[in-house]
Design a protein around this motif. Structure first.
Motif, mmCIF file in Angstrom:
data_model
loop_
_atom_site.group_PDB
_atom_site.id
_atom_site.type_symbol
_atom_site.label_atom_id
_atom_site.label_comp_id
_atom_site.label_asym_id
_atom_site.label_seq_id
_atom_site.Cartn_x
_atom_site.Cartn_y
_atom_site.Cartn_z
ATOM 1 N N THR A 181 -18.860 11.091 -5.385
ATOM 2 C CA THR A 181 -18.881 11.382 -6.825
ATOM 3 C C THR A 181 -19.270 12.824 -7.102
ATOM 4 O OG1 THR A 181 -19.464 9.082 -7.330
ATOM 5 C CG2 THR A 181 -19.889 10.722 -9.036
ATOM 6 N N THR A 182 -20.302 13.289 -6.461
ATOM 7 C CA THR A 182 -20.808 14.636 -6.697
ATOM 8 C C THR A 182 -19.821 15.682 -6.198
ATOM 9 O OG1 THR A 182 -23.054 13.797 -6.409
ATOM 10 C CG2 THR A 182 -22.762 16.173 -6.354
ATOM 11 N N LEU A 183 -19.515 16.642 -7.029
ATOM 12 C CA LEU A 183 -18.592 17.701 -6.654
ATOM 13 C C LEU A 183 -19.219 18.619 -5.609
ATOM 14 C CD1 LEU A 183 -17.170 18.712 -10.160
ATOM 15 C CD2 LEU A 183 -16.255 17.051 -8.534
ATOM 16 N N ASP A 184 -18.358 19.186 -4.755
ATOM 17 C CA ASP A 184 -18.849 20.082 -3.711
ATOM 18 C C ASP A 184 -19.644 21.247 -4.299
ATOM 19 O OD1 ASP A 184 -17.666 18.501 -1.844
ATOM 20 O OD2 ASP A 184 -16.272 20.007 -1.071
ATOM 21 N N ARG A 185 -19.197 21.767 -5.432
ATOM 22 C CA ARG A 185 -19.853 22.956 -5.965
ATOM 23 C C ARG A 185 -21.294 22.687 -6.390
ATOM 24 N NH1 ARG A 185 -16.297 22.133 -10.693
ATOM 25 N NH2 ARG A 185 -17.558 21.565 -12.506
ATOM 26 N N VAL A 186 -21.611 21.423 -6.737
ATOM 27 C CA VAL A 186 -22.987 21.089 -7.102
ATOM 28 C C VAL A 186 -23.902 21.236 -5.889
ATOM 29 C CG1 VAL A 186 -24.489 19.246 -7.943
ATOM 30 C CG2 VAL A 186 -22.221 19.549 -8.932
ATOM 31 N N VAL A 187 -23.400 20.870 -4.719
ATOM 32 C CA VAL A 187 -24.181 21.025 -3.490
ATOM 33 C C VAL A 187 -24.176 22.479 -3.039
ATOM 34 C CG1 VAL A 187 -24.416 20.275 -1.101
ATOM 35 C CG2 VAL A 187 -23.650 18.646 -2.841
ATOM 36 N N ARG A 188 -23.032 23.142 -3.130
ATOM 37 C CA ARG A 188 -22.917 24.517 -2.648
ATOM 38 C C ARG A 188 -23.826 25.478 -3.406
ATOM 39 N NH1 ARG A 188 -18.682 26.035 0.586
ATOM 40 N NH2 ARG A 188 -17.218 24.391 1.146
ATOM 41 N N ARG A 189 -24.031 25.240 -4.688
ATOM 42 C CA ARG A 189 -24.834 26.183 -5.450
ATOM 43 C C ARG A 189 -26.320 26.113 -5.109
ATOM 44 N NH1 ARG A 189 -23.357 23.215 -11.049
ATOM 45 N NH2 ARG A 189 -25.041 21.670 -11.188
ATOM 46 N N GLN A 190 -26.708 25.145 -4.278
ATOM 47 C CA GLN A 190 -28.084 25.106 -3.809
ATOM 48 C C GLN A 190 -28.314 26.093 -2.670
ATOM 49 O OE1 GLN A 190 -29.948 23.340 -5.803
ATOM 50 N NE2 GLN A 190 -28.046 22.625 -6.777
ATOM 51 N N PHE A 191 -27.230 26.649 -2.128
ATOM 52 C CA PHE A 191 -27.328 27.628 -1.055
ATOM 53 C C PHE A 191 -27.315 29.035 -1.634
ATOM 54 C CE2 PHE A 191 -25.650 23.917 1.082
ATOM 55 C CZ PHE A 191 -26.270 23.938 2.333
ATOM 56 N N ASP A 192 -28.217 29.888 -1.149
ATOM 57 C CA ASP A 192 -28.161 31.300 -1.510
ATOM 58 C C ASP A 192 -27.084 32.017 -0.711
ATOM 59 O OD1 ASP A 192 -30.264 31.027 -3.289
ATOM 60 O OD2 ASP A 192 -31.777 31.392 -1.762
ATOM 61 N N SER A 193 -26.690 31.416 0.438
ATOM 62 C CA SER A 193 -25.660 32.007 1.293
ATOM 63 C C SER A 193 -24.319 31.360 1.010
ATOM 64 C CB SER A 193 -26.018 31.807 2.769
ATOM 65 O OG SER A 193 -27.284 32.354 3.072
ATOM 66 N N VAL A 194 -23.256 32.157 1.157
ATOM 67 C CA VAL A 194 -21.897 31.651 1.057
ATOM 68 C C VAL A 194 -21.151 32.075 2.314
ATOM 69 C CG1 VAL A 194 -21.875 31.697 -1.457
ATOM 70 C CG2 VAL A 194 -21.125 33.709 -0.187
ATOM 71 N N GLU A 195 -19.900 31.607 2.446
ATOM 72 C CA GLU A 195 -19.108 31.971 3.606
ATOM 73 C C GLU A 195 -19.007 33.487 3.737
ATOM 74 O OE1 GLU A 195 -18.485 29.554 1.604
ATOM 75 O OE2 GLU A 195 -17.787 27.773 2.672
ATOM 76 N N GLY A 196 -19.302 33.968 4.961
ATOM 77 C CA GLY A 196 -19.239 35.395 5.234
ATOM 78 C C GLY A 196 -20.563 36.102 5.149
ATOM 79 N N ASP A 197 -21.598 35.446 4.585
ATOM 80 C CA ASP A 197 -22.922 36.064 4.483
ATOM 81 C C ASP A 197 -23.651 35.983 5.818
ATOM 82 O OD1 ASP A 197 -22.523 36.699 1.891
ATOM 83 O OD2 ASP A 197 -23.873 35.187 1.048
ATOM 84 N N PRO A 198 -24.643 36.858 6.029
ATOM 85 C CA PRO A 198 -25.479 36.736 7.225
ATOM 86 C C PRO A 198 -26.212 35.393 7.234
ATOM 87 C CG PRO A 198 -25.765 38.892 6.214
ATOM 88 C CD PRO A 198 -24.952 38.079 5.255
ATOM 89 N N PHE A 199 -26.320 34.802 8.400
ATOM 90 C CA PHE A 199 -26.957 33.494 8.539
ATOM 91 C C PHE A 199 -28.467 33.664 8.587
ATOM 92 C CE2 PHE A 199 -28.695 30.325 11.599
ATOM 93 C CZ PHE A 199 -28.580 29.218 10.791
ATOM 94 N N ASN A 200 -29.163 32.903 7.739
ATOM 95 C CA ASN A 200 -30.620 32.941 7.679
ATOM 96 C C ASN A 200 -31.132 31.508 7.780
ATOM 97 O OD1 ASN A 200 -33.365 33.045 6.873
ATOM 98 N ND2 ASN A 200 -32.991 34.907 5.700
ATOM 99 N N PRO A 201 -31.735 31.110 8.915
ATOM 100 C CA PRO A 201 -32.189 29.714 9.074
ATOM 101 C C PRO A 201 -33.184 29.282 8.009
ATOM 102 C CG PRO A 201 -32.210 30.885 11.178
ATOM 103 C CD PRO A 201 -31.963 31.906 10.127
#
Length: 768
Positions: free
Chosen positions: A359-379
């Motif tokens: 039910t939940t759209l992907d963008r609702v989960v994605r916006r909880q990340f400060d990083s997006v594809e292509g950004d430096p990885f920070n554990p």
């Protein structure tokens, strides 16, 4: 037992001839298959692995038999060579016509159907049915019913079909009779029990589902207990063991946590060292908030690391990692923390994969990340994003893991979630000391259409007030950290505490966004239509209202239009002390952007809370006040401040302040200014923790005054200049499954003769 003997007979009958002719080769021109009804000849022959005209040995025939017998499709299998003909006789397992559950009340059919492997219109397998019975029993065990028994039964139907029935004996709920701790010296059992998710059985045991023994929950409680101590500086704390013992009657558990607290540590020297060229460690040291002498907490270290890394991004420094190096000083029980700035590995986020969200759209989960594809990885950012996803409240479980991507320099972040219901429809009764009894209907959805939006609609029809409200909130307006809110309210009030009725319609959109680490700003527009309405006259024909309220009624319905803002500063979750916090709010509304009135309304409020005596005693102080600077238009009672018992206890709504003493009912007129202070103490009463009852003392002082720019219409008014009232009292706090209730018994030790007291009050407890 008969079926097993028959199977052994068939196997023995086949194996003996096979041993005698082990070197013999068979070649079958014809294969006769008997006994099959649903499964075709070609499917059986393919499963056996024998083709017409193929030369096979006795060992290969035995292998064919084993493949058919282990296919899970047949109750029995027989293979017999007859010259150039191979005869295969099978008895098919029946198909499941339907699956039903009998005797279950605690767990519904849908929930039980989700834990079993058997399915309708599939082949019935006795072994699978037994596994299903065990899975159902385990589900009941997790629900606290360890004595539950499940028996699968088969009812034969025509056409080789069966009904599979699971007969369930649920048994009694095995509750946790006692939660105790061994080794705790700093914090009492009562305080530690409040930390745990598992609870003791109490007076509301029929409503509370967390008083049953669940092993997974106990494991979670162990981690919660460690986090509680770590956040308060007890870095050596350990949970040595957890003992769970059944009572002799097997109807309850005694659960004991064996803990080792250790010593409390504080921050020692705090420094920043840079191992990166062109990065000045001293400049970053100015961003550190923790100071020597503050009780050590890992969350404070994490907050400073996040602050340093955010600054590095603003400075254009990529892949900077902050490593806290902690040095232990047992002599003075301090921990020196050195934040080392170093360059991390050049690893990028390849993609973020999200699964389980139906039910939940992907963008609702994605916006909880400060990083997006292509950004430096920070554990660290990934861990924080996982916590934010869990905090949404949309999922029963959320797992976030990183794995290597298509190259060693890239990672893929996997998000696996399990959704849960987020909507509620409530019907209930309500009671308010100001509005009387009534009924309430509300609908709330926290994840509207899977977009992460909140929608709330409510209808409340009390005897003295009717309210209809709609609220909508979008937490990520236009994909940014901006909240968009919309409120629409209609209220009709016919209160026995006033001599007039009122009608109000409000429309308010708003935008809110962070302006600092702990600060947030809301901008809003408000359009209101308010009217003061006369009540029915007295028996002798005279009006209830005095001269001042009559002037408000004569003004008719007025429309006001305003823009405003509210700034809030909250340290309850991000402060340096987990046992203290401050909430500050200041708002202003500029009325007069069109409409019939023009004035400025300002309100300020500050609340401070601190826990003492190992967090057993809570002291809370509140100071709030407001002022209205009137410019033009009718200044009516419903536009001015009127104090309620939630602001100043011991008095009715509108019980203090300027009053038209010449009127029959001494009309309350409100005031353009008010100031209220509240001091509260909350403490345990020594009652069993499972009762959820605490005591409290309070002292309130407040004043409401000023009728500048008010058309008094010749009314005789007392209290226009105001005076401070003083109230003392006792409170009883009761945490119930329906919500926290607060009972107040108060006495006004300083008041005016025209004030209206209210010595006893029942209300929902205010959450700080």
């Amino acid at each position: 037992m008969t079926s097993l003997a028959f199977s052994l007979l068939v196997t023995t009958a086949w194996m003996i001839p096979a041993a005698q002719v082990s070197a013999q080769q068979y070649q079958f021109n014809t294969v006769n298959i008997e006994g099959n009804q649903r499964i075709g000849d070609s499917a059986i022959l393919s499963q056996a692995g024998i083709a017409r005209g193929q030369a096979v040995s006795a060992g290969q025939l035995n292998d064919a038999y084993q493949r058919l017998n282990n296919s899970g499709l047949f109750e029995s299998v027989a293979i017999s060579p007859q010259g150039g003909t191979l005869k295969i006789t099978v008895v098919e397992l029946p198909t499941i016509n339907r699956i039903s559950f009998e005797g279950n009340k605690r767990i519904k059919d849908d929930a039980l159907g989700a834990v079993i492997g058997s399915m309708s219109r599939r082949v019935f397998n006795p072994a699978t049915a037994e596994k299903d019975a065990n899975a159902i029993a385990e589900a009941y065990s997790n629900d606290g019913r360890i004595a539950a028994r499940v028996q699968p039964k088969v009812i034969k139907r025509n056409q080789n079909r069966v009904d599979l029935v699971f007969e369930i004996f649920e048994g009694d709920n095995v509750e946790i009779e006692r939660l105790s701790f061994v080794g705790n010296r700093k914090y009492s059992d009562r305080r530690l029990r409040r930390v745990l998710g598992t609870k003791q059985a109490g007076i509301f045991r029929s409503l509370v589902r967390r008083d049953t023994f669940v092993e997974d929950r106990i494991e979670f409680d162990k981690q919660v207990l460690r986090d509680f101590y770590f956040s308060r500086g007890y870095v050596d704390m350990r949970v040595n063991s957890v003992n769970a013992q059944l009572t002799e009657e097997r109807d309850g558990y005694f659960v004991g946590f064996n803990v080792q607290e250790g010593q409390q540590f504080k921050f020692g020297q705090v420094s920043v060292t840079s191992e990166m060229p062109n990065v000045d460690g001293d400049a970053y040291a100015a961003l550190i908030k923790v100071k020597p002498g503050v009780v050590y907490s890992p969350s404070l270290v994490e907050a400073d690391i996040a602050r340093l890394e955010r600054q590095a991004l603003r400075d254009g420094v990529d892949f900077m990692r902050v490593e806290p190096r902690v040095t232990r000083n047992d002599r003075d029980l301090s921990l020196d923390v050195e934040f080392v700035l170093s360059r991390g590995q050049r690893i990028f986020v390849e993609r973020i994969d999200i699964e389980g969200n139906t039910t939940t759209l992907d963008r609702v989960v994605r916006r909880q990340f400060d990083s997006v594809e292509g950004d430096p990885f920070n554990p660290r950012e990934i861990r924080q994003a996982a916590e934010r996803i869990r905090a949404l409240g949309y999922f029963e479980n959320a797992e976030v893991n990183a794995r290597e991507g298509s190259t060693p320099e890239e990672v893929v972040i996997d998000v696996d979630v399990v959704e849960k219901p987020t909507g509620s429809l409530n019907f209930g009764a309500s009671f308010s000391s100001s509005d009387g009894p009534g009924v309430a209907i509300s609908f709330a959805e926290q994840n509207f259409l899977g977009r992460g939006q909140t929608v709330n609609m409510n209808v409340s029809t009390a005897s003295e007030a009717r309210r209809y409200g709609f609220r909508f909130f979008e937490p990520s307006f236009l994909g940014r950290d901006v909240g968009f809110g919309l409120e629409l309210d209609y209220t009709e009030a016919n209160s026995s505490y006033s001599t007039y009725d009122s009608e109000s319609l409000k429309f308010q959109p708003s935008l809110s966004f962070p302006v600092s680490e702990n600060g947030r700003l809301q901008l809003r527009y408000t359009a209101e239509r308010n009217e003061v309405i006369a009540q029915d006259a007295n028996d002798d024909g005279t009006a209830f209202e005095g001269a001042a309220i009559t002037a408000d009624i004569d003004a008719g319905a007025l429309f006001s239009s305003s823009v405003g803002y509210e700034y809030s500063y909250d340290t309850r979750r991000t402060g340096l002390d987990p046992n203290a916090g401050v909430l500050f709010r200041f708002s202003q509304d500029f009325v007069g952007v069109g409409g019939d009135q023009k004035y400025i309304r300002s309100v300020a409020k500050v609340i401070g809370e601190k826990k003492f005596f190992n967090e057993e005693l809570t002291l809370r102080a509140t100071l709030e006040g407001g002022a209205i600077a009137w410019q033009s238009g009718a200044n009516r009672a419903i536009d001015r401040f009127i104090l309620t018992p939630s602001q100043l206890r011991g008095f009715e709504p509108g019980g203090i302040g300027p009053r038209d003493t010449g009127a029959t009912e001494n009309d309350t007129l409100g005031g353009n200014m008010y100031l209220v202070g509240r001091l509260e103490a909350e403490f345990p009463l020594g009652l069993p923790e499972e009762y959820g009852i605490k005591g409290g003392l309070f002292y309130d002082v407040g004043n409401l005054w000023d009728l500048s720019d008010v058309n008094l219409n010749g009314a005789t008014v007392d209290g226009e200049s105001g005076s401070f009232r003083h109230v003392v009292g006792v409170s009883l706090y009761w945490d119930t499954p329906m919500g926290p209730l607060q009972f107040n018994l108060s006495d006004a030790i300083k008041k005016e003769t025209y004030d209206r007291e209210q010595k006893f009050e029942v209300t929902l407890k205010t959450q700080f």
